[in-house]
Write a protein that holds these residues in place. Structure first.
Motif, PDB file in Angstrom:
ATOM      1  N   THR A 197       0.846  -1.186   0.000  1.00 59.55           N
ATOM      2  CA  THR A 197       0.000   0.000   0.000  1.00 59.55           C
ATOM      3  C   THR A 197       0.885   1.240   0.000  1.00 59.55           C
ATOM      4  O   THR A 197       2.043   1.205   0.432  1.00 59.55           O
ATOM      5  N   ASP A 198       0.340   2.364  -0.484  1.00 59.32           N
ATOM      6  CA  ASP A 198       1.098   3.604  -0.526  1.00 59.32           C
ATOM      7  C   ASP A 198       1.405   4.131   0.863  1.00 59.32           C
ATOM      8  O   ASP A 198       2.407   4.810   1.078  1.00 59.32           O
ATOM      9  N   GLU A 199       0.525   3.826   1.834  1.00 59.89           N
ATOM     10  CA  GLU A 199       0.710   4.306   3.199  1.00 59.89           C
ATOM     11  C   GLU A 199       1.500   3.332   4.059  1.00 59.89           C
ATOM     12  O   GLU A 199       1.736   3.597   5.238  1.00 59.89           O
ATOM     13  N   GLY A 200       1.898   2.223   3.511  1.00 54.21           N
ATOM     14  CA  GLY A 200       2.550   1.185   4.299  1.00 54.21           C
ATOM     15  C   GLY A 200       3.826   1.658   4.967  1.00 54.21           C
ATOM     16  O   GLY A 200       4.650   2.347   4.356  1.00 54.21           O
ATOM     17  N   ALA A 201       3.984   1.313   6.238  1.00 58.53           N
ATOM     18  CA  ALA A 201       5.186   1.640   7.002  1.00 58.53           C
ATOM     19  C   ALA A 201       5.467   0.488   7.958  1.00 58.53           C
ATOM     20  O   ALA A 201       4.541  -0.178   8.427  1.00 58.53           O
ATOM     21  N   ILE A 202       6.745   0.247   8.244  1.00 56.93           N
ATOM     22  CA  ILE A 202       7.132  -0.876   9.092  1.00 56.93           C
ATOM     23  C   ILE A 202       8.104  -0.392  10.164  1.00 56.93           C
ATOM     24  O   ILE A 202       9.115   0.238   9.861  1.00 56.93           O
ATOM     25  N   GLY A 203       7.775  -0.678  11.404  1.00 56.21           N
ATOM     26  CA  GLY A 203       8.663  -0.399  12.525  1.00 56.21           C
ATOM     27  C   GLY A 203       9.015  -1.694  13.227  1.00 56.21           C
ATOM     28  O   GLY A 203       8.167  -2.572  13.385  1.00 56.21           O
ATOM     29  N   CYS A 204      10.259  -1.836  13.648  1.00 54.19           N
ATOM     30  CA  CYS A 204      10.727  -3.083  14.270  1.00 54.19           C
ATOM     31  C   CYS A 204      11.423  -2.800  15.587  1.00 54.19           C
ATOM     32  O   CYS A 204      11.791  -1.659  15.893  1.00 54.19           O
ATOM     33  N   GLY A 239      -4.150   3.429   7.274  1.00 52.18           N
ATOM     34  CA  GLY A 239      -4.858   3.973   8.419  1.00 52.18           C
ATOM     35  C   GLY A 239      -4.389   3.319   9.704  1.00 52.18           C
ATOM     36  O   GLY A 239      -3.194   3.234   9.982  1.00 52.18           O
ATOM     37  N   ASN A 240      -5.357   2.837  10.493  1.00 48.96           N
ATOM     38  CA  ASN A 240      -5.026   2.191  11.766  1.00 48.96           C
ATOM     39  C   ASN A 240      -5.025   0.666  11.678  1.00 48.96           C
ATOM     40  O   ASN A 240      -4.965  -0.006  12.717  1.00 48.96           O
ATOM     41  N   TRP A 241      -5.078   0.124  10.487  1.00 50.04           N
ATOM     42  CA  TRP A 241      -5.036  -1.328  10.310  1.00 50.04           C
ATOM     43  C   TRP A 241      -3.586  -1.786  10.252  1.00 50.04           C
ATOM     44  O   TRP A 241      -2.743  -1.144   9.628  1.00 50.04           O
ATOM     45  N   TYR A 269      -7.124  -3.647  14.195  1.00 51.04           N
ATOM     46  CA  TYR A 269      -7.304  -2.198  14.089  1.00 51.04           C
ATOM     47  C   TYR A 269      -6.903  -1.587  15.429  1.00 51.04           C
ATOM     48  O   TYR A 269      -7.445  -1.959  16.470  1.00 51.04           O
ATOM     49  N   PHE A 270      -5.959  -0.661  15.406  1.00 49.76           N
ATOM     50  CA  PHE A 270      -5.466  -0.055  16.634  1.00 49.76           C
ATOM     51  C   PHE A 270      -5.364   1.452  16.495  1.00 49.76           C
ATOM     52  O   PHE A 270      -4.788   1.963  15.537  1.00 49.76           O
ATOM     53  N   ASP A 271      -5.932   2.161  17.460  1.00 48.30           N
ATOM     54  CA  ASP A 271      -5.841   3.619  17.528  1.00 48.30           C
ATOM     55  C   ASP A 271      -5.369   3.983  18.928  1.00 48.30           C
ATOM     56  O   ASP A 271      -6.031   3.664  19.918  1.00 48.30           O
TER      57      ASP A 271
END
Length: 314
Positions: A197-204, A239-241, A269-271
């Protein structure tokens, strides 16, 4: 929230809200556009490392009063199966609880990113509550959501009791886990290869986990110095998914119990904002790379659980 194996911690596997935040591209690219990307990232790494474990006493005068430093959440945990496990009566660690539960979590922000939190549980079927299923759990330490920062946490998810018997303590502090971790984002071009996805981000986050005392099923006694390394990543899809997963490496493979996983995973889903609802599926059971190595009643999708939580501030 559920009881976890020795060596696992809440911010790694138990609740996705404690998983490392995925880092928005704006954070990485917030510096001068003329500055080389490697220089920008090096500055962010140093900023994260040097700011870790800070005690910003100067903020106490201008910061929130103590009574507004509290935050809370209520949670309903629904297991996909309810199967009581059979372990010796003196065991205070064991498989994830498979019991419909309600819980209340309270967190107090002491100063900066130093905090203490506790959770109390209600089991709808009290007969399914095992000795290692806690009445309460607690965590304290330092954790900053920002990338490239260190964290240091103590967590205790053992068989803690409000009203223990003569042979049981309120809590066994030595059976909690100390975790030293470091957060980092997956940056370009790798995040582009992994995201769909264009909004995809990954934190580890990578952690070293140390439990002074743990229950060994084979010998039916308590042993010392349970140690693991873990690598957990959270993928913010849109989004928050999100989806997340954590893999574990046991420094001594003989320490791994049937309920200790090779990996855990979750999605939902987390906010993080107060006054919001979070819905998650999480699986912390004895997942194995080789399904033939799984313990009984562990490591299957149906051994996970669904939780719904609502967060709020005072």
């Amino acid at each position: 929230m559920m009881t976890l194996e020795a060596g696992a911690t809440e911010h790694q596997t138990q609740m996705a809200k404690h998983a490392p935040h995925s880092t928005p591209a704006a954070v990485i690219n917030s510096s001068n556009s003329n500055t080389p990307e490697k220089t920008i990232e090096a500055e962010l790494v140093w900023k994260g490392i040097s700011s870790s474990f800070m005690l910003p006493f100067e903020q106490w005068k201008d910061d929130l009063p103590w009574y507004k430093r509290w935050s809370a959440s209520v949670n309903l945990g629904y297991p996909l199966v309810e199967t009581p496990a059979t372990l010796p009566a003196n065991a205070t660690t064991g498989p994830s609880n498979q019991n419909l539960t309600a819980s209340l979590s309270l967190k107090y922000s002491i100063i900066g990113n130093w905090f203490v939190s506790a959770t109390a549980y209600h089991y709808f079927d009290s007969e399914l509550q095992q000795p290692w299923n806690p009445d309460f759990t607690y965590v304290f330490g330092y954790s900053d959501w920002r990338p490239y920062t260190f964290s240091l946490l103590y967590s205790n998810y053992g068989g803690n009791r409000f009203n223990p018997s003569s042979e049981v303590k309120h809590t066994e502090f030595s059976q909690g886990t100390w975790s030293l971790g470091w957060k980092f984002p997956i940056t370009k071009p790798f995040v582009d290869w992994l995201s769909f996805t264009d909004e995809g981000a990954i934190g580890c986050q990578v952690d070293y986990n140390y439990t002074p005392e743990y229950f060994d099923l084979e010998s039916v006694e308590y042993k010392t110095q349970h140690q693991t390394f873990s690598l957990g990543c959270k993928y913010s899809i849109v989004g928050n998914w999100y989806a997340n997963a954590t893999v574990f490496y046991y420094l001594d493979s003989s320490q791994k119990q049937p309920w200790n996983p090779d990996f855990t995973y979750g999605f939902g889903y987390f906010d993080w904002h107060p006054g919001t609802v979070t819905v998650q599926y999480n699986n912390y059971s004895g997942n194995r790379w080789n399904s033939a190595d799984r313990g009984p009643e562990t490591g299957r999708f149906k051994d996970g659980s669904i939780s719904v939580s609502y967060s709020f501030k005072f």
